[in-house]
Every structure is written in C-alpha cells, then in structure tokens.
Design a protein around this motif. Structure first.
Motif, PDB file in Angstrom:
ATOM      1  N   GLY A   1      41.108  19.495  11.397  1.00  9.21           N
ATOM      2  CA  GLY A   1      39.609  19.236  11.101  1.00  9.21           C
ATOM      3  C   GLY A   1      39.174  18.319  12.092  1.00  9.21           C
ATOM      4  N   ILE A   2      39.770  17.569  12.962  1.00 14.74           N
ATOM      5  CA  ILE A   2      39.352  16.771  13.930  1.00 14.74           C
ATOM      6  C   ILE A   2      38.827  17.900  15.067  1.00 14.74           C
ATOM      7  CG2 ILE A   2      40.088  15.041  15.759  1.00 14.74           C
ATOM      8  CD1 ILE A   2      41.933  13.935  13.549  1.00 14.74           C
ATOM      9  N   ALA A   3      39.818  18.688  15.483  1.00 20.20           N
ATOM     10  CA  ALA A   3      39.629  19.502  16.498  1.00 20.20           C
ATOM     11  C   ALA A   3      38.243  20.413  16.227  1.00 20.20           C
ATOM     12  CB  ALA A   3      40.657  20.569  16.736  1.00 20.20           C
ATOM     13  N   ALA A   4      38.271  20.958  15.219  1.00 20.18           N
ATOM     14  CA  ALA A   4      36.784  21.686  14.560  1.00 20.18           C
ATOM     15  C   ALA A   4      35.497  20.926  14.741  1.00 20.18           C
ATOM     16  CB  ALA A   4      37.072  22.348  13.246  1.00 20.18           C
ATOM     17  N   TYR A   5      35.674  19.731  14.351  1.00 25.06           N
ATOM     18  CA  TYR A   5      34.477  18.941  14.666  1.00 25.06           C
ATOM     19  C   TYR A   5      34.258  18.526  16.235  1.00 25.06           C
ATOM     20  CZ  TYR A   5      31.012  15.329  13.382  1.00 25.06           C
ATOM     21  OH  TYR A   5      29.838  14.431  13.469  1.00 25.06           O
ATOM     22  N   TRP A   6      35.216  18.104  16.845  1.00 22.90           N
ATOM     23  CA  TRP A   6      34.940  17.847  18.262  1.00 22.90           C
ATOM     24  C   TRP A   6      34.741  18.885  19.024  1.00 22.90           C
ATOM     25  CZ3 TRP A   6      39.709  13.979  19.512  1.00 22.90           C
ATOM     26  CH2 TRP A   6      39.574  12.645  18.755  1.00 22.90           C
ATOM     27  N   ALA A   7      35.166  20.223  18.654  1.00 28.56           N
ATOM     28  CA  ALA A   7      34.644  21.265  19.602  1.00 28.56           C
ATOM     29  C   ALA A   7      33.394  21.415  19.658  1.00 28.56           C
ATOM     30  CB  ALA A   7      35.614  22.405  18.818  1.00 28.56           C
ATOM     31  N   GLU A   8      32.727  21.119  18.684  1.00 28.26           N
ATOM     32  CA  GLU A   8      31.231  21.218  18.690  1.00 28.26           C
ATOM     33  C   GLU A   8      30.475  20.393  19.672  1.00 28.26           C
ATOM     34  OE1 GLU A   8      29.706  20.357  14.600  1.00 28.26           O
ATOM     35  OE2 GLU A   8      31.007  22.172  13.734  1.00 28.26           O
ATOM     36  N   MET A   9      31.275  19.188  20.163  1.00 32.56           N
ATOM     37  CA  MET A   9      30.835  18.400  21.016  1.00 32.56           C
ATOM     38  C   MET A   9      31.419  18.796  22.581  1.00 32.56           C
ATOM     39  SD  MET A   9      30.977  14.994  19.166  1.00 32.56           S
ATOM     40  CE  MET A   9      30.553  13.845  20.375  1.00 32.56           C
ATOM     41  N   LEU A  10      31.994  20.023  22.700  1.00 31.13           N
ATOM     42  CA  LEU A  10      32.910  19.866  23.655  1.00 31.13           C
ATOM     43  C   LEU A  10      32.436  21.661  23.889  1.00 31.13           C
ATOM     44  CD1 LEU A  10      36.264  18.327  22.749  1.00 31.13           C
ATOM     45  CD2 LEU A  10      34.275  17.514  24.708  1.00 31.13           C
ATOM     46  N   PRO A  11      31.461  22.022  24.599  1.00 31.68           N
ATOM     47  CA  PRO A  11      31.291  23.540  24.660  1.00 31.68           C
ATOM     48  C   PRO A  11      32.247  24.160  25.351  1.00 31.68           C
ATOM     49  CG  PRO A  11      29.353  22.091  25.213  1.00 31.68           C
ATOM     50  CD  PRO A  11      30.537  21.143  24.929  1.00 31.68           C
ATOM     51  N   GLY A  12      32.563  25.325  24.788  1.00 29.40           N
ATOM     52  CA  GLY A  12      33.458  26.214  25.487  1.00 29.40           C
ATOM     53  C   GLY A  12      35.132  25.700  25.270  1.00 29.40           C
ATOM     54  N   ARG A  13      35.240  24.674  24.513  1.00 32.31           N
ATOM     55  CA  ARG A  13      36.673  24.397  24.078  1.00 32.31           C
ATOM     56  C   ARG A  13      37.092  25.215  22.691  1.00 32.31           C
ATOM     57  NH1 ARG A  13      38.427  19.626  26.204  1.00 32.31           N
ATOM     58  NH2 ARG A  13      40.727  20.370  25.078  1.00 32.31           N
ATOM     59  N   ASP A  14      38.316  25.814  22.527  1.00 27.40           N
ATOM     60  CA  ASP A  14      38.728  26.366  21.634  1.00 27.40           C
ATOM     61  C   ASP A  14      39.303  25.701  20.320  1.00 27.40           C
ATOM     62  OD1 ASP A  14      39.821  28.905  20.232  1.00 27.40           O
ATOM     63  OD2 ASP A  14      41.453  28.275  20.636  1.00 27.40           O
ATOM     64  N   PRO A  15      38.716  25.565  19.405  1.00 29.22           N
ATOM     65  CA  PRO A  15      39.323  24.621  18.125  1.00 29.22           C
ATOM     66  C   PRO A  15      40.819  24.789  18.086  1.00 29.22           C
ATOM     67  CG  PRO A  15      37.221  25.789  17.374  1.00 29.22           C
ATOM     68  CD  PRO A  15      37.693  26.347  18.867  1.00 29.22           C
ATOM     69  N   THR A  16      41.422  26.041  18.089  1.00 26.02           N
ATOM     70  CA  THR A  16      42.749  26.143  17.817  1.00 26.02           C
ATOM     71  C   THR A  16      43.622  25.426  18.943  1.00 26.02           C
ATOM     72  OG1 THR A  16      42.406  28.340  16.635  1.00 26.02           O
ATOM     73  CG2 THR A  16      44.416  27.692  17.458  1.00 26.02           C
ATOM     74  N   ARG A  17      43.290  25.583  20.135  1.00 27.85           N
ATOM     75  CA  ARG A  17      43.993  24.936  21.304  1.00 27.85           C
ATOM     76  C   ARG A  17      43.676  23.666  21.289  1.00 27.85           C
ATOM     77  NH1 ARG A  17      43.154  28.930  26.592  1.00 27.85           N
ATOM     78  NH2 ARG A  17      44.460  30.880  25.619  1.00 27.85           N
ATOM     79  N   LEU A  18      42.454  22.962  20.721  1.00 27.75           N
ATOM     80  CA  LEU A  18      42.256  21.635  20.708  1.00 27.75           C
ATOM     81  C   LEU A  18      43.169  21.078  19.761  1.00 27.75           C
ATOM     82  CD1 LEU A  18      40.600  19.478  21.654  1.00 27.75           C
ATOM     83  CD2 LEU A  18      38.699  20.104  20.445  1.00 27.75           C
TER      84      LEU A  18
END
Length: 239
Positions: free
Chosen positions: A75-92
């Motif tokens: 859940g944290i990764a999915a939200y933060w990925a929106e602020m980190l263009p190009g970052r894959d939520p699964t890897r994050l």
C-alpha cells in the motif's frame, strides 16, 4: 454495545507494530529509512514522501490511521509510486519490505512483552499474530524476542489472507486454532485492527495505546482500551 465476557475468550490475535512493539521507537527510524531508499537518498524528496504518508518529517509525529501508521509495504509503495514517476510499485514494495525486514534488529518491544505473553500462553490461550508487515519480518521479530514458540499462527500482508481491515487474517486464525470468532480477542493499536476484528465477528476488541492512536481513535468499536498489553491478563481474568 453489549459488554463481552472475557472468560469466554480462548484465542488472542495480536497486531505487531504498536502492540507488541513500541511504534515510535521502532518505526519512526524505519519510516525515514524507507522514504530515503524510495527517494534514491534524496532528503528533500524523502521528506515529501514521509509527509504524504502521514509522518511529519520535522516532529516525527505519525498521524493515527495514516499510510505509515497502518498500511503494508504494498500500500505504501502504490501511493509513493504516484509521486515517483517511472517507479514500478511492485519493485518499490520489495524495496520497502527489505528495509522493514532488515530493521527487525532495531525493534523495541513494549514493556513486559515476554512476561505477558508467556503468562497468557501458560494460561492456555492460543496466540496468533496478524500484521501489516511481511510474514518473514513477523517471524523474524518473534524469533528475535524469543517468543516464536508461543504463537501458533502468524500472518502478514503477503500471507494470502487479505489485508487489514479485511477480516481474512482473523478468520484464518480461527480456522488454524479451531476457534469460533466469538471466542477470539483482537488486540491492536489502530482503527484498522478494530475494524478487522469487528468485521470478522471477534468476541472482544481491545485497543492499546502503545502505537499512534488515542483512545478516541479506537473506541468505538473497541470494547476496551488499555495502556498496553501489560494490562491484558487482568482484563481477561475479569478484574
């Protein structure tokens, strides 16, 4: 609200962070480390991620019920990925989970953790753990404090039972322990813990104040709010 009968309780399902572990001393540093890792060590960006997750980077206050107070790594990764263009939520999510798992060695237990759990286990209660952390980190935490053998059930966000506040973890504990939900107490520090227990039909909902929440954040639906799990044996004894 009808007052539950503590003597009817046979199983105890605990949250981990903020319940067995002191949230502020254990998780504030890990939140900062996870944000820095996600931000590729950019302090300004890490501060933005923390703030977006409910963790004030200046005061280290974590808002009750916020992302960094209650969400899992996914859940944290999915939200933060929106602020980190190009970052894959699964890897994050894997990166964040690694930070959390590696932080087990620095976790700080609540006062009287071992004594309380040994007493409850010795009294015949079945003990389970349901956390928004990963299952591997949960097992590692129990091993670190020498309490792993006291727990017959451990579930994390990645164990296949759903995520809080869904009822799946408590339902899985009931199946594992052959207990009806009405004979299980859910003990946790967050509104999500209380909602999970309520939705699953737990017989007793116990909030504790060793996390980020205040009593008014937990009650209702919590039947009782305690300073910490140290007061749990007295409650279950009906005192």
């Amino acid at each position: 609200m009808d007052r539950p009968t503590p003597s009817a309780i046979k199983g105890l399902l605990f949250d981990k962070d903020g319940t067995l572990l002191d949230f502020a001393r254990s998780w504030v540093p890990l939140n900062r480390r996870a944000a820095l890792a996600a931000a590729d060590q950019d302090p300004a960006l890490a501060a933005q991620l923390l703030a977006a997750g409910g963790h004030d980077p200046e005061s280290d206050h974590v808002t009750p019920g916020s992302l960094l107070a209650a969400a899992d790594a996914g859940g944290i990764a999915a939200y933060w990925a929106e602020m980190l263009p190009g970052r894959d939520p699964t890897r994050l999510a894997r990166l964040i989970d690694d930070v959390f798992e590696n932080g087990v060695a620095e976790a700080v237990a609540v006062d009287s953790l071992v004594e309380v759990l040994e007493s409850l286990h010795g009294s015949g209660y079945r003990l389970g753990l349901a956390t928004s952390d990963g299952e591997a980190a949960a097992h590692a935490t129990l091993e670190r404090f020498g309490i792993a053998t006291l727990f017959s059930f451990v579930a994390g966000w990645d164990s296949g039972h759903g995520r809080k506040p869904e009822p799946g973890m408590l339902q899985a504990f009931c199946r594992s322990a052959s207990l009806a939900p009405q004979s299980v107490a859910m003990i946790g520090d967050s509104p999500q813990d209380m909602v999970m227990g309520q939705t699953a039909g737990a017989g007793l909902l116990v909030g504790v104040l060793t996390g980020t929440a205040l009593a008014e954040d937990l009650q209702p639906p919590a039947h009782r709010v305690l300073p910490s799990i140290a007061a749990l044996p007295e409650l279950l004894a009906g005192s």
